[in-house]
Design a protein around this motif. Sequence first.
Motif, PDB file in Angstrom:
ATOM      1  N   LEU A  69       0.822  -1.211   0.000  1.00 23.85           N
ATOM      2  CA  LEU A  69       0.000   0.000   0.000  1.00 23.85           C
ATOM      3  C   LEU A  69       0.854   1.258   0.000  1.00 23.85           C
ATOM      4  O   LEU A  69       0.533   2.236  -0.703  1.00 23.85           O
ATOM      5  CB  LEU A  69      -0.933  -0.009   1.211  1.00 23.85           C
ATOM      6  CG  LEU A  69      -2.034  -1.077   1.202  1.00 23.85           C
ATOM      7  CD1 LEU A  69      -2.773  -1.095   2.535  1.00 23.85           C
ATOM      8  CD2 LEU A  69      -3.018  -0.849   0.054  1.00 23.85           C
ATOM      9  N   VAL A  70       1.928   1.272   0.769  1.00 20.62           N
ATOM     10  CA  VAL A  70       2.806   2.442   0.799  1.00 20.62           C
ATOM     11  C   VAL A  70       3.436   2.670  -0.582  1.00 20.62           C
ATOM     12  O   VAL A  70       3.524   3.809  -1.064  1.00 20.62           O
ATOM     13  CB  VAL A  70       3.883   2.277   1.885  1.00 20.62           C
ATOM     14  CG1 VAL A  70       4.990   3.324   1.726  1.00 20.62           C
ATOM     15  CG2 VAL A  70       3.259   2.400   3.268  1.00 20.62           C
ATOM     16  N   GLU A  71       3.850   1.596  -1.221  1.00 19.95           N
ATOM     17  CA  GLU A  71       4.425   1.727  -2.557  1.00 19.95           C
ATOM     18  C   GLU A  71       3.394   2.263  -3.547  1.00 19.95           C
ATOM     19  O   GLU A  71       3.707   3.118  -4.394  1.00 19.95           O
ATOM     20  CB  GLU A  71       4.961   0.384  -3.035  1.00 19.95           C
ATOM     21  CG  GLU A  71       5.716   0.443  -4.347  1.00 19.95           C
ATOM     22  CD  GLU A  71       6.950   1.318  -4.281  1.00 19.95           C
ATOM     23  OE1 GLU A  71       7.310   1.919  -5.329  1.00 19.95           O
ATOM     24  OE2 GLU A  71       7.566   1.413  -3.189  1.00 19.95           O
ATOM     25  N   ARG A  72       2.162   1.779  -3.433  1.00 18.85           N
ATOM     26  CA  ARG A  72       1.095   2.271  -4.308  1.00 18.85           C
ATOM     27  C   ARG A  72       0.827   3.754  -4.045  1.00 18.85           C
ATOM     28  O   ARG A  72       0.660   4.538  -4.992  1.00 18.85           O
ATOM     29  CB  ARG A  72      -0.180   1.454  -4.070  1.00 18.85           C
ATOM     30  CG  ARG A  72      -1.389   1.881  -4.897  1.00 18.85           C
ATOM     31  CD  ARG A  72      -1.174   1.629  -6.369  1.00 18.85           C
ATOM     32  NE  ARG A  72      -2.365   1.967  -7.143  1.00 18.85           N
ATOM     33  CZ  ARG A  72      -2.387   2.051  -8.472  1.00 18.85           C
ATOM     34  NH1 ARG A  72      -1.296   1.801  -9.168  1.00 18.85           N
ATOM     35  NH2 ARG A  72      -3.498   2.357  -9.103  1.00 18.85           N
ATOM     36  N   ALA A  73       0.775   4.152  -2.770  1.00 19.76           N
ATOM     37  CA  ALA A  73       0.551   5.558  -2.431  1.00 19.76           C
ATOM     38  C   ALA A  73       1.689   6.433  -2.958  1.00 19.76           C
ATOM     39  O   ALA A  73       1.450   7.547  -3.445  1.00 19.76           O
ATOM     40  CB  ALA A  73       0.402   5.702  -0.920  1.00 19.76           C
ATOM     41  N   ARG A  74       2.897   5.947  -2.862  1.00 16.98           N
ATOM     42  CA  ARG A  74       4.027   6.718  -3.393  1.00 16.98           C
ATOM     43  C   ARG A  74       3.938   6.855  -4.904  1.00 16.98           C
ATOM     44  O   ARG A  74       4.243   7.919  -5.465  1.00 16.98           O
ATOM     45  CB  ARG A  74       5.335   6.045  -2.987  1.00 16.98           C
ATOM     46  CG  ARG A  74       5.715   6.303  -1.533  1.00 16.98           C
ATOM     47  CD  ARG A  74       6.954   5.531  -1.126  1.00 16.98           C
ATOM     48  NE  ARG A  74       7.457   5.994   0.160  1.00 16.98           N
ATOM     49  CZ  ARG A  74       8.134   5.234   1.019  1.00 16.98           C
ATOM     50  NH1 ARG A  74       8.396   3.963   0.712  1.00 16.98           N
ATOM     51  NH2 ARG A  74       8.557   5.726   2.162  1.00 16.98           N
ATOM     52  N   ASP A  75       3.519   5.789  -5.571  1.00 17.57           N
ATOM     53  CA  ASP A  75       3.351   5.860  -7.017  1.00 17.57           C
ATOM     54  C   ASP A  75       2.320   6.916  -7.402  1.00 17.57           C
ATOM     55  O   ASP A  75       2.409   7.509  -8.488  1.00 17.57           O
ATOM     56  CB  ASP A  75       2.908   4.503  -7.573  1.00 17.57           C
ATOM     57  CG  ASP A  75       4.025   3.461  -7.554  1.00 17.57           C
ATOM     58  OD1 ASP A  75       5.195   3.855  -7.385  1.00 17.57           O
ATOM     59  OD2 ASP A  75       3.709   2.266  -7.683  1.00 17.57           O
ATOM     60  N   LEU A  76       1.343   7.134  -6.518  1.00 19.67           N
ATOM     61  CA  LEU A  76       0.290   8.123  -6.768  1.00 19.67           C
ATOM     62  C   LEU A  76       0.635   9.493  -6.199  1.00 19.67           C
ATOM     63  O   LEU A  76      -0.200  10.407  -6.231  1.00 19.67           O
ATOM     64  CB  LEU A  76      -1.031   7.629  -6.170  1.00 19.67           C
ATOM     65  CG  LEU A  76      -1.611   6.348  -6.781  1.00 19.67           C
ATOM     66  CD1 LEU A  76      -2.809   5.858  -5.981  1.00 19.67           C
ATOM     67  CD2 LEU A  76      -2.003   6.577  -8.238  1.00 19.67           C
ATOM     68  N   ASP A  77       1.854   9.635  -5.658  1.00 16.60           N
ATOM     69  CA  ASP A  77       2.356  10.924  -5.140  1.00 16.60           C
ATOM     70  C   ASP A  77       1.541  11.438  -3.955  1.00 16.60           C
ATOM     71  O   ASP A  77       1.346  12.651  -3.790  1.00 16.60           O
ATOM     72  CB  ASP A  77       2.382  11.987  -6.244  1.00 16.60           C
ATOM     73  CG  ASP A  77       3.348  11.626  -7.360  1.00 16.60           C
ATOM     74  OD1 ASP A  77       4.429  11.096  -7.048  1.00 16.60           O
ATOM     75  OD2 ASP A  77       3.011  11.870  -8.541  1.00 16.60           O
ATOM     76  N   VAL A  78       1.063  10.538  -3.096  1.00 20.69           N
ATOM     77  CA  VAL A  78       0.337  10.958  -1.894  1.00 20.69           C
ATOM     78  C   VAL A  78       1.329  11.528  -0.889  1.00 20.69           C
ATOM     79  O   VAL A  78       2.276  10.849  -0.492  1.00 20.69           O
ATOM     80  CB  VAL A  78      -0.419   9.773  -1.271  1.00 20.69           C
ATOM     81  CG1 VAL A  78      -1.060  10.187   0.055  1.00 20.69           C
ATOM     82  CG2 VAL A  78      -1.482   9.248  -2.235  1.00 20.69           C
ATOM     83  N   PRO A  79       1.150  12.777  -0.438  1.00 21.95           N
ATOM     84  CA  PRO A  79       2.088  13.370   0.532  1.00 21.95           C
ATOM     85  C   PRO A  79       1.935  12.738   1.919  1.00 21.95           C
ATOM     86  O   PRO A  79       0.842  12.344   2.327  1.00 21.95           O
ATOM     87  CB  PRO A  79       1.675  14.843   0.563  1.00 21.95           C
ATOM     88  CG  PRO A  79       0.836  15.056  -0.645  1.00 21.95           C
ATOM     89  CD  PRO A  79       0.157  13.747  -0.908  1.00 21.95           C
ATOM     90  N   TYR A  80       3.054  12.699   2.645  1.00 18.51           N
ATOM     91  CA  TYR A  80       3.067  12.113   3.976  1.00 18.51           C
ATOM     92  C   TYR A  80       4.000  12.902   4.887  1.00 18.51           C
ATOM     93  O   TYR A  80       5.098  13.286   4.469  1.00 18.51           O
ATOM     94  CB  TYR A  80       3.544  10.655   3.907  1.00 18.51           C
ATOM     95  CG  TYR A  80       3.678  10.002   5.263  1.00 18.51           C
ATOM     96  CD1 TYR A  80       2.571   9.486   5.911  1.00 18.51           C
ATOM     97  CD2 TYR A  80       4.915   9.921   5.905  1.00 18.51           C
ATOM     98  CE1 TYR A  80       2.687   8.894   7.157  1.00 18.51           C
ATOM     99  CE2 TYR A  80       5.037   9.339   7.158  1.00 18.51           C
ATOM    100  CZ  TYR A  80       3.916   8.827   7.778  1.00 18.51           C
ATOM    101  OH  TYR A  80       4.032   8.251   9.014  1.00 18.51           O
ATOM    102  N   HIS A  81       3.552  13.165   6.127  1.00 13.89           N
ATOM    103  CA  HIS A  81       4.411  13.753   7.154  1.00 13.89           C
ATOM    104  C   HIS A  81       4.544  12.747   8.289  1.00 13.89           C
ATOM    105  O   HIS A  81       3.532  12.254   8.817  1.00 13.89           O
ATOM    106  CB  HIS A  81       3.818  15.055   7.695  1.00 13.89           C
ATOM    107  CG  HIS A  81       3.919  16.211   6.763  1.00 13.89           C
ATOM    108  ND1 HIS A  81       3.442  17.476   7.083  1.00 13.89           N
ATOM    109  CD2 HIS A  81       4.428  16.314   5.514  1.00 13.89           C
ATOM    110  CE1 HIS A  81       3.653  18.289   6.072  1.00 13.89           C
ATOM    111  NE2 HIS A  81       4.245  17.616   5.098  1.00 13.89           N
ATOM    112  N   GLU A  82       5.751  12.426   8.701  1.00 11.69           N
ATOM    113  CA  GLU A  82       5.956  11.466   9.771  1.00 11.69           C
ATOM    114  C   GLU A  82       6.326  12.181  11.068  1.00 11.69           C
ATOM    115  O   GLU A  82       6.641  13.373  11.087  1.00 11.69           O
ATOM    116  CB  GLU A  82       7.040  10.466   9.389  1.00 11.69           C
ATOM    117  CG  GLU A  82       8.379  11.084   9.072  1.00 11.69           C
ATOM    118  CD  GLU A  82       9.333  10.098   8.421  1.00 11.69           C
ATOM    119  OE1 GLU A  82      10.549  10.313   8.558  1.00 11.69           O
ATOM    120  OE2 GLU A  82       8.881   9.130   7.783  1.00 11.69           O
ATOM    121  N   ASN A  83       6.273  11.435  12.170  1.00 10.85           N
ATOM    122  CA  ASN A  83       6.635  11.937  13.497  1.00 10.85           C
ATOM    123  C   ASN A  83       5.794  13.143  13.911  1.00 10.85           C
ATOM    124  O   ASN A  83       6.313  14.114  14.473  1.00 10.85           O
ATOM    125  CB  ASN A  83       8.129  12.276  13.564  1.00 10.85           C
ATOM    126  CG  ASN A  83       9.008  11.064  13.329  1.00 10.85           C
ATOM    127  OD1 ASN A  83       8.699   9.973  13.802  1.00 10.85           O
ATOM    128  ND2 ASN A  83      10.088  11.235  12.589  1.00 10.85           N
TER     129      ASN A  83
END
Length: 599
Positions: free
Chosen positions: A161-175
């Motif tokens: 799922l993370v790889e798919r989200a990255r392929d779709l350029d979904v932004p993410y902020h961690e911590n």
Amino acid sequence: MRTENRTGDAVPLDPADYRVVERTVLVVGAGAAGAQTAIELVEQGIDPEEILVIGKQEYGDAHTKWARGGINGALGTHDPEDDWSIHAADTLREGGYLNDPEKVETVAKRMPALLRELDDWGMPFSRTNQGEIDQRYFGAQSFRRTAFAGDHTGESLLDTLVERARDLDVPYHENVFVSRLVTERGRTLGAAGHDMETGEFVVFDADVVVLAAGGYASLYRRHSSRDDENTGDGPALAYEAGAELMDVEFVQFHPTGMVGDRYGDEWDGRLVTEAVRGEGGRLYNVDGERFMERYSPDQMELDARDVVARAIAREIAEGRGTENGGVYLDISHRSRSFIEERLPRMYERFSDLGVDMAEEPVEVAPTAHYGMGGVTVDSVGQTRIDGLYAIGETMAGVHGANRLGGNSLAETVAFGQVTGRAIAARLATESIGGDSDVLYDRAERHFADLAMLADSNGTHDPRTVLDEVRELLWSRAGIIRDEEGLASGLAELDRIRGRANDLAVGGPTSRSFEFALDLGLALVVAEAVLRGARERTESRGAHYRTDYPDVSPDWQRNIVVERDSVGAMRLTTAPIRTPSAVVQDALNAGYELDYHQLE
């Protein structure tokens, strides 16, 4: 990666000094449920730049990866007579008929196609000799319905799922720690929190907030989660924002957690996947008796999780446990090659600890694993607060009184899809923005409270007090409950709350500040668990009371928890809806697992 030695040096504490992040949709939680929601939003036409997924951990490091055994869907790989209606019937039966039938059917109907979609996205499912997605037995399932990737299904699912989200350029902020949802007149305005690395305050100005922040099982002393996740963030944030909670008294104790006295505190309570029993693992007491023959001669080790967990607890309590406080789980009758292929992570873990699963048993005991309850939502995951959604382990309704193994991962992807589609459809037809001035004003007040907490120089260590909550729930609202224990638990919780108001915190980037925030949210959920368990004067599913040991027809109702007008916790009940005709037919047919097919 966050470290244990973060400090509070040179961090601004001015409540008016904060960063603003504007998005249409904010997804709080980066496990499978959050990732699937974001993926579906983009696939339904929402610009990725309008979405933000945030999490307390590094991207791809969520509790999902600790779900090892499998994910349910009626593919019929080995048992072609299986179908979605029997999956739904098994789920309702396991849930003590307290589940929301509509939500159960939503999951069961969608899962076959979703498993195939995951396969298309590169999910490394284990395969049959014919190349089909393999499926194994899991407890209380009528057929082999649990698809899997060895014994690392959750990890492989999240990676996919993370790889798919990255392929779709979904932004993410961690911590990022979200500590407050901001609402006004029954609708969401956004959220407030802080960056756990820098201490910077952050306001999230969002039209829609999706809570996918996990459950609350790690509020128990022995639990299968890591200590800094599943601490009740999602349910507590929703409750404090004005949403309702439901079924919170139902906490599943997985029968087979590792026993810390033998393997060390680091491993205490960590899950020994149900796949070990699904592949033929057997339970023995210290006398060498295969004791499940006494408790469940037909379904044996693959009876419902609550049945097996109570059986193990009884063996230990009556002196037939090991000196380390467990029982033995043995799969050594299987070949070494079989174990290495089907259970690679378990084999490797125990090998590293000096135990060869192909030659000897491992020691296990029950561990808190999953909260069946959570936030009350409608058919697409929306709470009673407009624009606030809850999915995954944060929501209630799918599992009822006890969760069917393999349904947790199924729920995350099924409702991630449902909720993502519903939000996208709504955004296509209406503008649902709120008043940003109100948001910033409320956030600044919250940041003032956070600054005071971060600078507090009281008496008690936050982590120690949080551990007191865990010990309290383990001893008073654990596998076995009664009126006296629950009443004394509530009294002790009040005393713990007093200590929680006198904390010593080491600054906004310290672990003690994080534990202090966890503690505040944990107290909300702990009270809901204790009050709900005291209110439910029966035994059903994972809730077992020695003073009310039978199922009561009068209690086929959900307990709903909400804040009253003065901020106190109020409990009411809600009726259960009726399953569809096709699912009722499946229930009437009486399908059930026959363990002895494994032998």
